[in-house]
Motif scaffolding. Structure first.
Motif, PDB file in Angstrom:
ATOM      1  N   THR A   1       0.834  -1.204   0.000  1.00 33.09           N
ATOM      2  CA  THR A   1       0.000   0.000   0.000  1.00 33.09           C
ATOM      3  C   THR A   1       0.868   1.252   0.000  1.00 33.09           C
ATOM      4  OG1 THR A   1      -1.782  -1.154   1.139  1.00 33.09           O
ATOM      5  CG2 THR A   1      -1.783   1.246   1.285  1.00 33.09           C
ATOM      6  N   ALA A   2       1.962   1.229   0.783  1.00 29.18           N
ATOM      7  CA  ALA A   2       2.869   2.387   0.804  1.00 29.18           C
ATOM      8  C   ALA A   2       3.473   2.622  -0.572  1.00 29.18           C
ATOM      9  CB  ALA A   2       3.971   2.157   1.839  1.00 29.18           C
ATOM     10  N   ILE A   3       3.937   1.569  -1.215  1.00 30.29           N
ATOM     11  CA  ILE A   3       4.562   1.709  -2.524  1.00 30.29           C
ATOM     12  C   ILE A   3       3.541   2.108  -3.583  1.00 30.29           C
ATOM     13  CG2 ILE A   3       5.708   0.372  -4.349  1.00 30.29           C
ATOM     14  CD1 ILE A   3       7.156  -1.117  -2.003  1.00 30.29           C
ATOM     15  N   LEU A   4       2.334   1.576  -3.477  1.00 28.81           N
ATOM     16  CA  LEU A   4       1.257   1.962  -4.396  1.00 28.81           C
ATOM     17  C   LEU A   4       1.088   3.473  -4.415  1.00 28.81           C
ATOM     18  CD1 LEU A   4      -1.366   0.783  -6.020  1.00 28.81           C
ATOM     19  CD2 LEU A   4      -2.571   1.398  -3.928  1.00 28.81           C
ATOM     20  N   HIS A   5       0.964   4.058  -3.224  1.00 28.91           N
ATOM     21  CA  HIS A   5       0.712   5.504  -3.135  1.00 28.91           C
ATOM     22  C   HIS A   5       1.973   6.320  -3.387  1.00 28.91           C
ATOM     23  CE1 HIS A   5      -3.501   5.419  -1.775  1.00 28.91           C
ATOM     24  NE2 HIS A   5      -3.173   4.244  -1.290  1.00 28.91           N
ATOM     25  N   ALA A   6       3.115   5.846  -2.910  1.00 31.14           N
ATOM     26  CA  ALA A   6       4.353   6.586  -3.144  1.00 31.14           C
ATOM     27  C   ALA A   6       4.660   6.662  -4.636  1.00 31.14           C
ATOM     28  CB  ALA A   6       5.506   5.918  -2.395  1.00 31.14           C
ATOM     29  N   ALA A   7       4.507   5.533  -5.340  1.00 33.56           N
ATOM     30  CA  ALA A   7       4.784   5.520  -6.776  1.00 33.56           C
ATOM     31  C   ALA A   7       3.822   6.430  -7.528  1.00 33.56           C
ATOM     32  CB  ALA A   7       4.704   4.092  -7.306  1.00 33.56           C
ATOM     33  N   ALA A   8       2.555   6.399  -7.153  1.00 36.76           N
ATOM     34  CA  ALA A   8       1.572   7.266  -7.815  1.00 36.76           C
ATOM     35  C   ALA A   8       1.904   8.737  -7.590  1.00 36.76           C
ATOM     36  CB  ALA A   8       0.174   6.951  -7.299  1.00 36.76           C
ATOM     37  N   GLN A   9       2.326   9.069  -6.369  1.00 40.51           N
ATOM     38  CA  GLN A   9       2.638  10.466  -6.077  1.00 40.51           C
ATOM     39  C   GLN A   9       3.931  10.912  -6.746  1.00 40.51           C
ATOM     40  OE1 GLN A   9       2.078  11.619  -1.953  1.00 40.51           O
ATOM     41  NE2 GLN A   9       0.446  10.107  -1.713  1.00 40.51           N
ATOM     42  N   VAL A  10       4.913  10.030  -6.839  1.00 42.83           N
ATOM     43  CA  VAL A  10       6.133  10.366  -7.574  1.00 42.83           C
ATOM     44  C   VAL A  10       5.805  10.604  -9.044  1.00 42.83           C
ATOM     45  CG1 VAL A  10       8.328   9.418  -8.412  1.00 42.83           C
ATOM     46  CG2 VAL A  10       7.724   9.231  -5.989  1.00 42.83           C
ATOM     47  N   ARG A  11       4.941   9.776  -9.605  1.00 45.90           N
ATOM     48  CA  ARG A  11       4.524   9.976 -11.005  1.00 45.90           C
ATOM     49  C   ARG A  11       3.910  11.355 -11.193  1.00 45.90           C
ATOM     50  NH1 ARG A  11       0.212   6.927 -11.125  1.00 45.90           N
ATOM     51  NH2 ARG A  11      -1.185   8.747 -11.103  1.00 45.90           N
ATOM     52  N   GLU A  12       3.037  11.760 -10.274  1.00 45.61           N
ATOM     53  CA  GLU A  12       2.387  13.065 -10.382  1.00 45.61           C
ATOM     54  C   GLU A  12       3.384  14.208 -10.182  1.00 45.61           C
ATOM     55  OE1 GLU A  12      -1.066  13.687 -11.183  1.00 45.61           O
ATOM     56  OE2 GLU A  12      -0.493  11.704 -11.919  1.00 45.61           O
ATOM     57  N   LEU A  13       4.381  14.008  -9.311  1.00 42.66           N
ATOM     58  CA  LEU A  13       5.423  15.020  -9.143  1.00 42.66           C
ATOM     59  C   LEU A  13       6.221  15.196 -10.432  1.00 42.66           C
ATOM     60  CD1 LEU A  13       6.773  14.135  -5.591  1.00 42.66           C
ATOM     61  CD2 LEU A  13       5.630  16.259  -6.238  1.00 42.66           C
ATOM     62  N   LEU A  14       6.514  14.086 -11.091  1.00 44.33           N
ATOM     63  CA  LEU A  14       7.257  14.154 -12.349  1.00 44.33           C
ATOM     64  C   LEU A  14       6.444  14.854 -13.429  1.00 44.33           C
ATOM     65  CD1 LEU A  14       8.756  10.556 -12.258  1.00 44.33           C
ATOM     66  CD2 LEU A  14      10.014  12.688 -11.956  1.00 44.33           C
ATOM     67  N   VAL A  15       5.174  14.530 -13.476  1.00 42.71           N
ATOM     68  CA  VAL A  15       4.301  15.221 -14.436  1.00 42.71           C
ATOM     69  C   VAL A  15       4.269  16.716 -14.127  1.00 42.71           C
ATOM     70  CG1 VAL A  15       1.905  15.477 -15.206  1.00 42.71           C
ATOM     71  CG2 VAL A  15       2.892  13.190 -14.959  1.00 42.71           C
ATOM     72  N   GLY A  16       4.222  17.067 -12.835  1.00 44.78           N
ATOM     73  CA  GLY A  16       4.225  18.476 -12.447  1.00 44.78           C
ATOM     74  C   GLY A  16       5.505  19.191 -12.841  1.00 44.78           C
ATOM     75  N   LEU A  17       6.640  18.496 -12.715  1.00 47.25           N
ATOM     76  CA  LEU A  17       7.910  19.098 -13.135  1.00 47.25           C
ATOM     77  C   LEU A  17       7.913  19.375 -14.638  1.00 47.25           C
ATOM     78  CD1 LEU A  17      10.457  16.963 -11.090  1.00 47.25           C
ATOM     79  CD2 LEU A  17       9.986  19.404 -10.790  1.00 47.25           C
ATOM     80  N   ALA A  18       7.383  18.422 -15.413  1.00 38.17           N
ATOM     81  CA  ALA A  18       7.317  18.626 -16.858  1.00 38.17           C
ATOM     82  C   ALA A  18       6.371  19.773 -17.203  1.00 38.17           C
ATOM     83  CB  ALA A  18       6.868  17.340 -17.542  1.00 38.17           C
ATOM     84  N   ALA A  19       5.251  19.844 -16.494  1.00 40.11           N
ATOM     85  CA  ALA A  19       4.295  20.928 -16.754  1.00 40.11           C
ATOM     86  C   ALA A  19       4.928  22.288 -16.492  1.00 40.11           C
ATOM     87  CB  ALA A  19       3.064  20.740 -15.868  1.00 40.11           C
ATOM     88  N   THR A  20       5.704  22.397 -15.418  1.00 44.18           N
ATOM     89  CA  THR A  20       6.384  23.661 -15.115  1.00 44.18           C
ATOM     90  C   THR A  20       7.420  23.984 -16.182  1.00 44.18           C
ATOM     91  OG1 THR A  20       6.065  23.304 -12.744  1.00 44.18           O
ATOM     92  CG2 THR A  20       7.814  24.833 -13.395  1.00 44.18           C
ATOM     93  N   GLN A  21       8.163  22.969 -16.596  1.00 45.05           N
ATOM     94  CA  GLN A  21       9.218  23.184 -17.590  1.00 45.05           C
ATOM     95  C   GLN A  21       8.642  23.620 -18.932  1.00 45.05           C
ATOM     96  OE1 GLN A  21      12.319  20.251 -17.500  1.00 45.05           O
ATOM     97  NE2 GLN A  21      12.699  20.378 -19.683  1.00 45.05           N
ATOM     98  N   TRP A  22       7.498  23.065 -19.295  1.00 45.57           N
ATOM     99  CA  TRP A  22       6.894  23.387 -20.592  1.00 45.57           C
ATOM    100  C   TRP A  22       5.845  24.489 -20.502  1.00 45.57           C
ATOM    101  CZ3 TRP A  22       5.944  17.501 -21.661  1.00 45.57           C
ATOM    102  CH2 TRP A  22       7.144  16.905 -22.090  1.00 45.57           C
ATOM    103  N   ASN A  23       5.535  24.928 -19.275  1.00 49.30           N
ATOM    104  CA  ASN A  23       4.503  25.938 -19.079  1.00 49.30           C
ATOM    105  C   ASN A  23       3.158  25.476 -19.651  1.00 49.30           C
ATOM    106  OD1 ASN A  23       3.524  28.372 -18.077  1.00 49.30           O
ATOM    107  ND2 ASN A  23       3.919  29.471 -20.003  1.00 49.30           N
TER     108      ASN A  23
END
Length: 763
Positions: A145-167
């Protein structure tokens, strides 16, 4: 041949002793990452080695799912390298339950990373979160359960970094195959996104999980990653480890528990070829030799030269249950339900018995230890790397930061066998020979006579049936020793009490409900109008005991489900219908109905000497639901039971790897049949008499079921439910119920050995 371990990138390295440390990797210029900073936290958690809560400053940890409650930082669970490869970290150990594979599936799914681009690091006191023991079927519901949520949140953080980089709005971007992609075709890999970023952040209580309908890995029967080396003769276990300059140790075990060494002439053994050192500390005696057989020869010479006092006398085996009942107990009512209505018209009583039973690991316990400078590294197949570190640091009088424990698979068992003891032995010998890795391998006789056993137990059931055949009154009592003496201190290791300055074993403790120890699964999931359950905890332990797979659930479910059949007979009801009559839990009803249908219960035609049985339980009343039916044949001449077929249904919540769940249920059925038909520890005077496979028989291939068929219920999106120990109790009861159906004789004392069966049914 060297044992494979996971290196810093999750890849296999040939030499466990040469694995690069996290600090060395970073210092050497390796690109990071989610910064990994567990050392201080891991040491702080030593105050609660079972995985006690360590909360962040905001106090919100209690709202986090699974083991994120204790270790909320995302980078404790997931790391992304500059090349885009991912590594998942778990404090749980691979014990043969397939957890490495299942956790990889979870992480790959939620990270949207290709399966071949992800690795895993399991229980390691310098690299993973402290998740205490790998026990109680908690791996998926806690770590998964911890890895399920941690992995999902890391994925969303990465998407957020790309969104910031590309505006661009994050909602327009998708994660696929380790990349973030934009609608116009732009893409960027995870490795490029994390370079130079600090993602050491606390997890959020909720996560945006991948829709189960689109799963690529979760819910699929992925081949287990731990199997190839095991079936090909590769280096799969700690027993296979071979490190540079490694030497071999053997410990001279006392002839009985509590025996004291009076004298020892070690000179003849010291002069034998290859002997490097004879180690003595009080009654702890061991030898270190260049080669393994040299150590075996030397310890035999020490045995002939040693004189011992005897240990305390053991109870008479034929009176063991009376002895247990006579010992002082701490009594606790753990369930008491009172409702009006339902006058009883018939009372049913039964008493059940379980003997002491062994883990009977096919491979005797083993460990490797290496003192390099002031640092002790121990490779162990124990089920708790962090608790073992604490016990070894106490044993050696080293501070915890000087002890590094790395879980390495062993050809062992589920439960507390001698794995931790071997780890303590190896650490003592490595301290006596600094700079050389020391491998300690227990012998079969050591394992059989010195391991902690599963406790003997007594249960007593009484019920009153109403005129309509329902249960008006239910009362259940269970007598048991502790079910956990797992090491948290040096006195819990076999060597601890034998040293010149001995360590005292921990005081026997109950395991509180709802999990429970001896009272695990003593509270039925069925709905009875009035019921009472009492646990008689017996602190005194005539034999050394501890955790064995399922703890008290095996005996309690055997008793309760046998008694359900006895009540159904008294009520003139079909056993399956009788269970459904008293069951309100919807998922339990579905599992019961599925198992009965798969077996063909309603259309069953009984043949001479054959019978059918049924049983159900929800493990700990909070884990997986499991029901099974079986058909048996009993030979009246020999008393031998032959299990013809087993049909089961299991609800494990969301099934990450359905084939892995089937592996667990099938293995649990076979193990439980062995316990139930054959296994009992024999003892007399001060000695354990079960010293080998002839004096402690286990199930052989010829006694295995003709067919086992498992239906895994589909529950996409539901929480993970512990499955590893779900089938032990129901299997025992199902067998007893089938035997009663085949012979007309109700067996209430385990094991249902051929001799006991023949005496009960006659010719």
């Amino acid at each position: 041949m060297s044992a494979p371990v996971e290196d810093i990138d999750g890849a296999k390295t040939a030499d466990a002793g040469l694995a690069v440390t996290r600090r060395q990797f970073i210092a050497g210029g390796g690109a990071l990452v989610l910064s990994f900073s567990l050392a201080a936290r891991a040491l702080a958690q030593d105050k609660s080695e079972s995985g006690g809560d360590t909360k962040p400053a905001d106090g919100k940890a209690s709202a986090l799912p699974g083991s994120l409650k204790k270790t909320p930082e995302l980078d404790a669970w997931i790391r992304i390298d500059a090349n885009g490869a991912a590594t998942v970290f778990t404090g749980k150990a691979e014990l043969g339950q397939g957890i490495r594979t299942a956790l990889l599936q979870v992480a790959a799914e939620q990270l949207c990373v290709d399966w071949n681009r992800i690795g895993i690091v399991t229980a390691d006191t310098e690299r993973t979160a402290n998740e205490g023991y790998t026990a109680g079927s908690h791996s998926m519901q806690d770590s998964g359960t911890a890895i399920l949520h941690a992995a999902a949140q890391v994925r969303e953080l990465l998407v957020g970094l790309a969104a910031t980089q590309w505006n661009l709005p994050a909602a327009q971007l998708v994660a696929q195959h380790g990349e973030v992609r934009a609608p116009d075709g732009k893409r960027i890999g995870y490795g490029a996104l994390v370079s130079g970023q600090n993602l050491h952040v606390s997890a959020a209580p909720t996560s945006r999980l991948i829709d189960p309908k689109t799963h690529a890995y979760m819910g699929k029967p992925v081949p287990r990653v731990d199997i190839p080396a095991k079936v090909s003769g590769g280096a799969a276990y700690v027993q296979d480890m071979r490190l540079p300059g490694m030497v071999h140790g053997r410990v001279l075990r006392p002839p009985s528990r509590g025996a004291q060494l009076v004298s020892l002439d070690s000179a003849p053994a010291s002069r034998l070829p290859g002997v490097l050192k004879v180690v003595r500390d009080g009654s702890f005696v061991a030898v270190i030799a260049a080669k393994e057989f040299q150590a075996i020869v030397a310890v035999d010479a020490l045995r002939r030269a040693a004189k011992w006092t005897d240990g305390p006398a053991l109870p008479a085996q034929q009176n063991i249950y009376a002895t247990l009942r006579a010992l002082p107990s701490e009594d606790e009512t753990i369930s008491d339900i009172r409702n009006d209505g339902g006058t009883g018209v018939r009372t049913v009583n039964a008493t059940y018995h379980r003997p002491y039973q062994m883990h009977s690991s096919i491979g005797p316990s083993c460990a490797v230890a290496w003192l390099q400078g002031d640092k002790m590294t121990v490779w162990s197949h124990g089920q708790g790397a962090f608790p073992l570190r604490k016990a070894i640091s106490d044993l050696l009088q080293f501070p915890p930061e000087r002890v590094h424990v790395i879980h390495t698979e062993g050809s062992g068992c589920y439960g507390h066998n001698a794995a931790d003891d071997a780890g303590g032995d190896a650490a003592l010998l490595a301290r006596a020979l600094p700079g050389r890795p020391v491998r300690v391998q227990w012998m079969r006789v050591d394992e059989h006579t010195s391991e902690p056993y599963g406790p003997a137990m007594i249960s007593q059931a009484r019920a009153t049936l109403a005129a309509d055949g329902s249960v008006a009154e239910w009362q259940y009592e269970v007598w048991s020793n502790t079910h956990s003496t797992r090491p948290g201190s040096a006195g819990d290791l076999a060597a601890g009490p034998t040293l010149a300055t001995p360590f005292t074993p921990s005081k026997p403790q109950k395991i509180p409900q709802p999990e429970g120890g001896g009272d695990r699964n003593s509270v039925p999931l069925y709905k009875f109008r009035n019921s009472k359950v009492v646990h008689h905890f017996i602190p005194a332990m005539p034999l050394r005991v501890s955790a064995m797979r399922g703890l008290g659930a095996y005996m309690n479910i055997f008793s309760l489900e046998s008694f359900m059949d006895e009540m159904a007979t008294a009520a003139g009801a079909d056993p399956v219908e009788f269970r459904l009559r008293h069951m309100e839990d919807k998922r339990a009803r579905e599992v019961i109905q599925a198992a009965a249908a798969r077996f063909g219960w309603s259309a069953y035609q009984q043949a001479r000497g054959r019978g059918r049985g049924f049983a159900f339980a929800r493990y700990k009343n909070l884990g997986a639901y499991l029901a099974l039916a079986m058909e048996v044949e009993v030979d009246h001449e020999s008393g031998r039971i032959r299990v013809l077929r087993v049909n089961a249904a299991v609800d494990s919540g969301e099934a990450v790897n359905p084939d892995g769940i089937r592996n667990q249920v099938e293995g649990g059925v076979v193990q439980s049949l062995s316990w139930t038909m054959f296994e009992a520890v024999r003892f007399a005077g001060t000695r354990i008499l079960s010293r080998d496979w002839s004096s402690y028989p286990i199930l052989r291939f010829g006694d295995a079921p003709g067919r086992i068929d498992i239906q895994v219920m589909e529950r996409p999106g539901q929480p993970f439910l512990g499955t590893g120990e779900a089938s032990q109790g129901p299997t025992a009861a199902c067998l007893a119920n089938a035997v009663a159906d085949a012979t007309g004789v109700r067996m209430r004392e385990l094991p249902l050995s051929p001799a006991r069966m023949k005496a009960a049914i006659g010719v």
